[in-house]
Design a protein around this motif. Sequence first.
Motif, PDB file in Angstrom:
ATOM      1  N   GLY A  93     -28.334-140.752 -40.463  1.00  0.00           N
ATOM      2  CA  GLY A  93     -28.972-140.244 -39.257  1.00  0.00           C
ATOM      3  C   GLY A  93     -29.253-141.328 -38.234  1.00  0.00           C
ATOM      4  N   THR A  94     -30.226-141.065 -37.359  1.00  0.00           N
ATOM      5  CA  THR A  94     -30.497-141.988 -36.265  1.00  0.00           C
ATOM      6  C   THR A  94     -31.821-142.735 -36.424  1.00  0.00           C
ATOM      7  OG1 THR A  94     -31.277-140.033 -35.102  1.00  0.00           O
ATOM      8  CG2 THR A  94     -29.121-140.884 -34.459  1.00  0.00           C
ATOM      9  N   GLU A  95     -32.574-142.459 -37.499  1.00  0.00           N
ATOM     10  CA  GLU A  95     -33.857-143.143 -37.682  1.00  0.00           C
ATOM     11  C   GLU A  95     -33.660-144.540 -38.263  1.00  0.00           C
ATOM     12  OE1 GLU A  95     -37.237-140.370 -39.084  1.00  0.00           O
ATOM     13  OE2 GLU A  95     -35.389-139.410 -39.752  1.00  0.00           O
ATOM     14  N   ILE A  96     -34.490-145.497 -37.848  1.00  0.00           N
ATOM     15  CA  ILE A  96     -34.381-146.832 -38.430  1.00  0.00           C
ATOM     16  C   ILE A  96     -35.714-147.359 -38.976  1.00  0.00           C
ATOM     17  CG2 ILE A  96     -32.294-147.602 -37.247  1.00  0.00           C
ATOM     18  CD1 ILE A  96     -34.066-149.016 -35.218  1.00  0.00           C
ATOM     19  N   HIS A  97     -36.826-146.826 -38.491  1.00  0.00           N
ATOM     20  CA  HIS A  97     -38.142-147.218 -39.006  1.00  0.00           C
ATOM     21  C   HIS A  97     -38.794-145.967 -39.594  1.00  0.00           C
ATOM     22  CE1 HIS A  97     -37.563-150.805 -36.618  1.00  0.00           C
ATOM     23  NE2 HIS A  97     -37.614-150.127 -35.483  1.00  0.00           N
ATOM     24  N   PHE A  98     -39.659-146.163 -40.598  1.00  0.00           N
ATOM     25  CA  PHE A  98     -40.227-145.001 -41.286  1.00  0.00           C
ATOM     26  C   PHE A  98     -41.710-145.155 -41.583  1.00  0.00           C
ATOM     27  CE2 PHE A  98     -35.760-145.329 -42.239  1.00  0.00           C
ATOM     28  CZ  PHE A  98     -35.308-144.033 -42.034  1.00  0.00           C
ATOM     29  N   VAL A  99     -42.395-144.030 -41.571  1.00  0.00           N
ATOM     30  CA  VAL A  99     -43.780-143.997 -42.013  1.00  0.00           C
ATOM     31  C   VAL A  99     -43.778-143.706 -43.516  1.00  0.00           C
ATOM     32  CG1 VAL A  99     -46.003-142.821 -41.783  1.00  0.00           C
ATOM     33  CG2 VAL A  99     -44.523-143.093 -39.779  1.00  0.00           C
ATOM     34  N   VAL A 100     -44.611-144.423 -44.275  1.00  0.00           N
ATOM     35  CA  VAL A 100     -44.719-144.175 -45.713  1.00  0.00           C
ATOM     36  C   VAL A 100     -46.072-143.512 -45.970  1.00  0.00           C
ATOM     37  CG1 VAL A 100     -44.627-145.199 -48.015  1.00  0.00           C
ATOM     38  CG2 VAL A 100     -43.373-146.275 -46.131  1.00  0.00           C
ATOM     39  N   VAL A 105     -51.494-142.110 -44.761  1.00  0.00           N
ATOM     40  CA  VAL A 105     -50.468-143.073 -44.339  1.00  0.00           C
ATOM     41  C   VAL A 105     -50.757-144.406 -45.016  1.00  0.00           C
ATOM     42  CG1 VAL A 105     -49.473-144.300 -42.378  1.00  0.00           C
ATOM     43  CG2 VAL A 105     -50.162-141.913 -42.128  1.00  0.00           C
ATOM     44  N   LEU A 106     -49.783-144.867 -45.829  1.00  0.00           N
ATOM     45  CA  LEU A 106     -49.990-146.102 -46.585  1.00  0.00           C
ATOM     46  C   LEU A 106     -49.366-147.323 -45.923  1.00  0.00           C
ATOM     47  CD1 LEU A 106     -49.137-144.692 -50.130  1.00  0.00           C
ATOM     48  CD2 LEU A 106     -51.411-145.020 -49.135  1.00  0.00           C
ATOM     49  N   GLY A 107     -48.323-147.100 -45.169  1.00  0.00           N
ATOM     50  CA  GLY A 107     -47.654-148.238 -44.554  1.00  0.00           C
ATOM     51  C   GLY A 107     -46.501-147.800 -43.682  1.00  0.00           C
ATOM     52  N   VAL A 108     -45.801-148.794 -43.138  1.00  0.00           N
ATOM     53  CA  VAL A 108     -44.607-148.539 -42.338  1.00  0.00           C
ATOM     54  C   VAL A 108     -43.471-149.345 -42.946  1.00  0.00           C
ATOM     55  CG1 VAL A 108     -43.531-148.887 -40.079  1.00  0.00           C
ATOM     56  CG2 VAL A 108     -45.902-148.093 -40.211  1.00  0.00           C
ATOM     57  N   LEU A 109     -42.315-148.717 -43.108  1.00  0.00           N
ATOM     58  CA  LEU A 109     -41.146-149.459 -43.544  1.00  0.00           C
ATOM     59  C   LEU A 109     -40.274-149.696 -42.314  1.00  0.00           C
ATOM     60  CD1 LEU A 109     -39.892-150.448 -46.360  1.00  0.00           C
ATOM     61  CD2 LEU A 109     -38.212-148.642 -45.942  1.00  0.00           C
ATOM     62  N   TYR A 110     -40.381-150.915 -41.766  1.00  0.00           N
ATOM     63  CA  TYR A 110     -39.563-151.260 -40.609  1.00  0.00           C
ATOM     64  C   TYR A 110     -38.138-151.542 -41.070  1.00  0.00           C
ATOM     65  CZ  TYR A 110     -44.019-152.019 -38.206  1.00  0.00           C
ATOM     66  OH  TYR A 110     -45.263-151.858 -37.669  1.00  0.00           O
ATOM     67  N   MET A 120     -42.921-152.191 -47.949  1.00  0.00           N
ATOM     68  CA  MET A 120     -43.473-151.668 -46.697  1.00  0.00           C
ATOM     69  C   MET A 120     -44.520-152.621 -46.128  1.00  0.00           C
ATOM     70  SD  MET A 120     -45.834-148.603 -48.163  1.00  0.00           S
ATOM     71  CE  MET A 120     -47.346-148.932 -49.082  1.00  0.00           C
ATOM     72  N   THR A 121     -44.748-152.506 -44.828  1.00  0.00           N
ATOM     73  CA  THR A 121     -45.761-153.307 -44.150  1.00  0.00           C
ATOM     74  C   THR A 121     -47.058-152.507 -44.151  1.00  0.00           C
ATOM     75  OG1 THR A 121     -44.059-154.242 -42.723  1.00  0.00           O
ATOM     76  CG2 THR A 121     -46.333-154.430 -41.947  1.00  0.00           C
ATOM     77  N   THR A 122     -48.117-153.123 -44.665  1.00  0.00           N
ATOM     78  CA  THR A 122     -49.364-152.354 -44.766  1.00  0.00           C
ATOM     79  C   THR A 122     -50.346-152.675 -43.639  1.00  0.00           C
ATOM     80  OG1 THR A 122     -50.104-153.998 -46.349  1.00  0.00           O
ATOM     81  CG2 THR A 122     -49.250-151.945 -47.258  1.00  0.00           C
ATOM     82  N   ASP A 123     -50.158-153.800 -42.966  1.00  0.00           N
ATOM     83  CA  ASP A 123     -51.073-154.103 -41.842  1.00  0.00           C
ATOM     84  C   ASP A 123     -50.412-153.737 -40.517  1.00  0.00           C
ATOM     85  OD1 ASP A 123     -49.175-156.080 -42.052  1.00  0.00           O
ATOM     86  OD2 ASP A 123     -50.479-157.615 -41.179  1.00  0.00           O
ATOM     87  N   PHE A 124     -49.937-152.482 -40.463  1.00  0.00           N
ATOM     88  CA  PHE A 124     -49.258-151.966 -39.265  1.00  0.00           C
ATOM     89  C   PHE A 124     -50.295-151.513 -38.236  1.00  0.00           C
ATOM     90  CE2 PHE A 124     -50.090-148.716 -42.343  1.00  0.00           C
ATOM     91  CZ  PHE A 124     -50.595-147.665 -41.597  1.00  0.00           C
ATOM     92  N   GLU A 125     -49.850-151.388 -36.986  1.00  0.00           N
ATOM     93  CA  GLU A 125     -50.757-150.879 -35.950  1.00  0.00           C
ATOM     94  C   GLU A 125     -50.589-149.373 -35.815  1.00  0.00           C
ATOM     95  OE1 GLU A 125     -51.814-152.756 -32.130  1.00  0.00           O
ATOM     96  OE2 GLU A 125     -50.283-154.209 -32.670  1.00  0.00           O
ATOM     97  N   LYS A 126     -51.703-148.703 -35.564  1.00  0.00           N
ATOM     98  CA  LYS A 126     -51.654-147.245 -35.383  1.00  0.00           C
ATOM     99  C   LYS A 126     -51.930-146.902 -33.922  1.00  0.00           C
ATOM    100  CE  LYS A 126     -53.973-147.411 -39.728  1.00  0.00           C
ATOM    101  NZ  LYS A 126     -55.316-147.741 -40.225  1.00  0.00           N
ATOM    102  N   VAL A 127     -51.591-145.671 -33.558  1.00  0.00           N
ATOM    103  CA  VAL A 127     -51.874-145.203 -32.202  1.00  0.00           C
ATOM    104  C   VAL A 127     -52.598-143.881 -32.315  1.00  0.00           C
ATOM    105  CG1 VAL A 127     -50.872-144.825 -29.927  1.00  0.00           C
ATOM    106  CG2 VAL A 127     -49.543-145.982 -31.690  1.00  0.00           C
ATOM    107  N   GLY A 128     -53.500-143.631 -31.395  1.00  0.00           N
ATOM    108  CA  GLY A 128     -54.202-142.350 -31.358  1.00  0.00           C
ATOM    109  C   GLY A 128     -53.419-141.342 -30.538  1.00  0.00           C
ATOM    110  N   LEU A 129     -53.572-140.086 -30.916  1.00  0.00           N
ATOM    111  CA  LEU A 129     -52.855-138.991 -30.267  1.00  0.00           C
ATOM    112  C   LEU A 129     -53.120-138.939 -28.765  1.00  0.00           C
ATOM    113  CD1 LEU A 129     -51.155-136.696 -31.520  1.00  0.00           C
ATOM    114  CD2 LEU A 129     -53.231-135.312 -31.577  1.00  0.00           C
ATOM    115  N   ASN A 130     -54.342-139.297 -28.375  1.00  0.00           N
ATOM    116  CA  ASN A 130     -54.722-139.151 -26.969  1.00  0.00           C
ATOM    117  C   ASN A 130     -54.766-140.468 -26.207  1.00  0.00           C
ATOM    118  OD1 ASN A 130     -55.041-136.302 -26.858  1.00  0.00           O
ATOM    119  ND2 ASN A 130     -56.809-136.586 -28.214  1.00  0.00           N
TER     120      ASN A 130
END
Lengths: 364, 364
Positions: free
Chosen positions: B268-275, B281-286, B307-317
Amino acid sequence: MKGTLDLGRVSGIKVQIHWTFIFLIAWVVFLEVSRGSDMPTVMLSIVFVLVIFGCVVLHELGHALTAKRFGISTRKITLLPIGGVASLERMPEKPKQELLVAVAGPVVNIVIAILLYMVFPIHRFLNLEPEALQESLSAITPQNFVFYLFAANVMLVVFNAIPAFPMDGGRILRAILSMTIDRVQATRIAAALGQLMAVVFFFFGLFYNPLLILIGIFVYFGAQGENVMVQHLALLRGHKVNEAMMTNITVLHPDQSIREVVNIVLSGTEIHFVVSEDQEVLGVLYQSDFIDAMKGKNTDAPVKNFMTTDFEKVGLNEDLADFYRKVRANRKNFFPVLENNHLMGAIDFNNINEYMLIRSSLDY
Amino acid sequence: MKGTLDLGRVSGIKVQIHWTFIFLIAWVVFLEVSRGSDMPTVMLSIVFVLVIFGCVVLHELGHALTAKRFGISTRKITLLPIGGVASLERMPEKPKQELLVAVAGPVVNIVIAILLYMVFPIHRFLNLEPEALQESLSAITPQNFVFYLFAANVMLVVFNAIPAFPMDGGRILRAILSMTIDRVQATRIAAALGQLMAVVFFFFGLFYNPLLILIGIFVYFGAQGENVMVQHLALLRGHKVNEAMMTNITVLHPDQSIREVVNIVLSGTEIHFVVSEDQEVLGVLYQSDFIDAMKGKNTDAPVKNFMTTDFEKVGLNEDLADFYRKVRANRKNFFPVLENNHLMGAIDFNNINEYMLIRSSLDY
């Protein structure tokens, strides 16, 4: 390349001149005026530059027509202020052929120089004492015009002999190296030497001739680009499209609205789409297609009104290396993959890059 | 920026010197040697260049410390051969504040020049006849060192006053324009003028000083980049992350293998993933994470090991304009979007670009 002026065609090869060429003419005029030259001398200098670039076109045609003998066509020859570029469809991979193609350019200038020497009394200048020579060459005149031209062609040969890949000398070096070592390795060495020479050009340019700065930048990134391409082609060779293609793609129905497509685009990572109905691929909706639709306020129009129907297809078993070359030369780099007219998936440039990244990490 | 040497910190701002700076020193040495200067003069020239760049640091600190008064911090000051760059976290958007920040740099050089004038007998040089002045300034000496320094600071003020956005003069122009017209429009005008000036720099560089060629290139792309950023921020302002975010994403389970991820990536077209597991949410697999895993031959290892566990998050708003600034400054530009610790989607740089492309096509 945008901003070019077509000069015509030679043996089916488009000859173009890049708009920045005007800077070279302006530079020459400025240099002449600032040293107090009169109008006829300024005009003569301009004519000289144009004649030199005529020789550059012949040089590039030397490459192109030799390549043609090996079945490789040339899309165009572009003249930049720093020289000419022949856009060959591909470089021959046989070292001997590549050597001949690379040598053919400088050989043209050698032939021009020899012809000038035979027809005009150039030996008179060469027999002068150094000081007398310098004196008689301090400015361009109708008397020394041909000698200037002779000297410029000799300079073109000497400059192109510098082993700064992707300049001719660097290609010759790569071809010679590939006769004994692996071509990928030969390219790596030639590119490294080219980048080193590029730094030298850049540095010399700071002191002597600013055009060398630009040539340095050009060579640096040219070497990098060609090296990456050869490494990539080596990675892909022998692999098939079906190994890298995407199978998890959204296939659009021709009656879906542009609005629906926009929602799909925003909600996920896909940007180009295959349009299909009853198992038959009808077209491709590129990103540019739905953006055009939206610019025309056709958000509710169906996909079929905006899809591209003369799209290129790829076969499931096509060689990935061949396909990679095609993709690099194509602006629309998303292709449906078909087998017996059945949609099997799609492939795009990012997809191949991802495949190469994964493959090269395994070889690490 | 890679290849920099840290000089230390001033008011918490890192001061770095770029490795290409060595070229400037080499150039100065070469010019002095080629005009036959003796060793002490060569050394004095080097000291002079270093002192000038001390003044450039003070100039940049002028910008940075003024910005700090408006609550804007500066990440670092980098010295390049063509001048200094203060990496402000952002430019103040209030025209008056931007004007003060932009003016503060040249003001530092004016202050230095005035101090030098008051402390040293600089008026003696200024009172000389033009020919005598030229004579006494033909080479740098301990006697005229301070006058050279005075003149260089005056030159810095004059050069920075040229309205070539994103140079100081261009920023001042933008700030003044924004007092009467829309800031986006003001930026467009200042950037267009900046690009025009860049072409002039480039052209003058061909004749007079090759450093101007580099400054021209720097200004040209700087103007383009800043203009695009301001247009983008204007498009995004007032919009929220939830309008642009992706909701159709593959969420990985921490025990899935790297091999499975590679298959998802290729198909597919995805390259980064949320775990995520049990709604958490435990981490991000870049992309870089699973490539690292494969380089270490850990194809069968579970995602959670890489996976990277000290990832940055964003708020919906969160405001999209604020988020865009954050993304541009961040190399890892893929962020899970959370609301009350629940995963709502993800957003990345391509995603925002797509959103902007679609929005701007509607405004067409």
